[in-house]
Write an enzyme that holds these catalytic residues in place. Sequence first.
Site, short mmCIF file in Angstrom:
data_model
loop_
_atom_site.label_atom_id
_atom_site.label_comp_id
_atom_site.label_asym_id
_atom_site.label_seq_id
_atom_site.Cartn_x
_atom_site.Cartn_y
_atom_site.Cartn_z
N HIS A 1 0.80 -1.23 0.00
CA HIS A 1 0.00 0.00 0.00
C HIS A 1 0.83 1.28 0.00
O HIS A 1 0.48 2.26 0.66
CB HIS A 1 -0.96 0.00 1.19
CG HIS A 1 -2.04 -1.04 1.12
ND1 HIS A 1 -2.47 -1.59 -0.07
CD2 HIS A 1 -2.79 -1.64 2.09
CE1 HIS A 1 -3.44 -2.47 0.18
NE2 HIS A 1 -3.64 -2.54 1.48
N GLU B 1 -11.43 -3.70 -3.05
CA GLU B 1 -10.48 -2.67 -3.48
C GLU B 1 -10.22 -2.84 -4.97
O GLU B 1 -9.50 -3.75 -5.37
CB GLU B 1 -9.17 -2.82 -2.70
CG GLU B 1 -9.32 -2.79 -1.20
CD GLU B 1 -8.18 -3.55 -0.49
OE1 GLU B 1 -7.02 -3.18 -0.68
OE2 GLU B 1 -8.48 -4.52 0.22
N HIS C 1 -9.63 2.08 0.40
CA HIS C 1 -9.64 0.92 1.30
C HIS C 1 -10.82 0.96 2.27
O HIS C 1 -10.67 0.69 3.47
CB HIS C 1 -8.31 0.83 2.05
CG HIS C 1 -7.90 -0.57 2.39
ND1 HIS C 1 -8.74 -1.45 3.05
CD2 HIS C 1 -6.76 -1.25 2.16
CE1 HIS C 1 -8.11 -2.59 3.21
NE2 HIS C 1 -6.91 -2.50 2.67
C1 GLA Z 1 -5.20 -5.22 2.05
C2 GLA Z 1 -4.30 -6.36 2.06
C3 GLA Z 1 -4.52 -7.11 3.30
C4 GLA Z 1 -4.33 -6.25 4.51
C5 GLA Z 1 -5.25 -5.09 4.43
C6 GLA Z 1 -5.04 -4.14 5.58
O1 GLA Z 1 -6.50 -5.62 1.84
O2 GLA Z 1 -4.43 -7.18 0.93
O3 GLA Z 1 -3.61 -8.18 3.34
O4 GLA Z 1 -3.05 -5.75 4.54
O5 GLA Z 1 -5.05 -4.43 3.21
O6 GLA Z 1 -4.96 -4.76 6.79
#
Ligand code: GLA
Length: 349
Positions: free
Chosen positions: A106, A313, A176
Amino acid sequence: MSVTREAWGSTPAGAVDRYTLSNGHGLVVRVLTHGGVVQSIEVPDRDGGTANVALGFDTVQGYLDNPGPYFGAIIGRYGNRIAKGRFSLGGVAVQVPVNDGPNSLHGGTPGFDQRIWAAEVRDGALVLSHVSPDGDQGYPGTLTVTVTYSLTGDNGLRIDYHATTDAPTVVNLTNHSYFNLAGEGSGDVYDHVLRIDADGFTEVDATLIPTGEIAPVDGTPLDFRTPAPIGARIRDNHAQLLRGGGYDHNWVLSGPVGELRDVAHVAEPRTGRTLTVRTTEPGVQFYSGNFLTGAFAGTSGRTYRQGDGFALETQHFPDSPNQPRFPSTELRPGQAYSSTTVYIFGTHS
Ligand code: GLA
């Protein structure tokens, strides 16, 4: 359509405002300039009741103390994982922060979820902008980003992403938000019935990095082509679910990439609320809130435990900079990155 602003606390990076968007048809969305966070989404249910269906916090401090789940935030420069935080761009090695086991997740720390975004109201929409300097978190090029939140007449939260660069780089933006259509803090989402229009998913290794294989969903618990409750198969002894601790995978969406099309639908049986996801993106990470542990309380004051929210997402595939067969995430000077996702809230009888 109305947009109002209020002061909503501060972070070491500066003052935070909260904007309230209302479409006059029952959809009210609150957005923070911290991280561009969608802090709450109030929507009607089948019987005319209203609830907030987005997980989050009721103070800025909540977001500062608990950045890990990225509740509601804009994610960048690169949503999802890059293996070992390494890739090569035009023959030059690039290293970005390793912040998720051996990988980069991220956009690094701080990612776009921790920035204060400049805000402007334009034609009833909230336009957030941020200039990420050359070398920010190791990423080359000055990236100029706008993320526009607007509400549609049919109770959609529309998100338009736009970015340009002054040097070749990679970019993969997403939001997110975690949803619980029965209301945030009301328990798990395992009875929500999910459909994802995808015949395949990007199979992952033990660190959730794609192996490069697009595996068919057919015959696996990742097959949501026919609607199924999120919890129905989440405890199946399937290698991919064991790696994710549940669902935490990128589905390869059907339909023409670049065109705004329906890709997923969720229905909550008790309140009758529905969510339809439309996007121009080639993929969606469906994440079933596996890492929520009950270690903190959310907006309503109740704690969030595993499975108490889900995220869809929309995105390019994880680790695309290292996967030549995946759709490219490169952006060059003179090109414009653009991506649109709409989350439409409705009810069923
Ligand atoms: C995304 C990732 C997950 C986790 C979340 C936040 O969805 O794919 O593995 O890191 O973000 O916790």
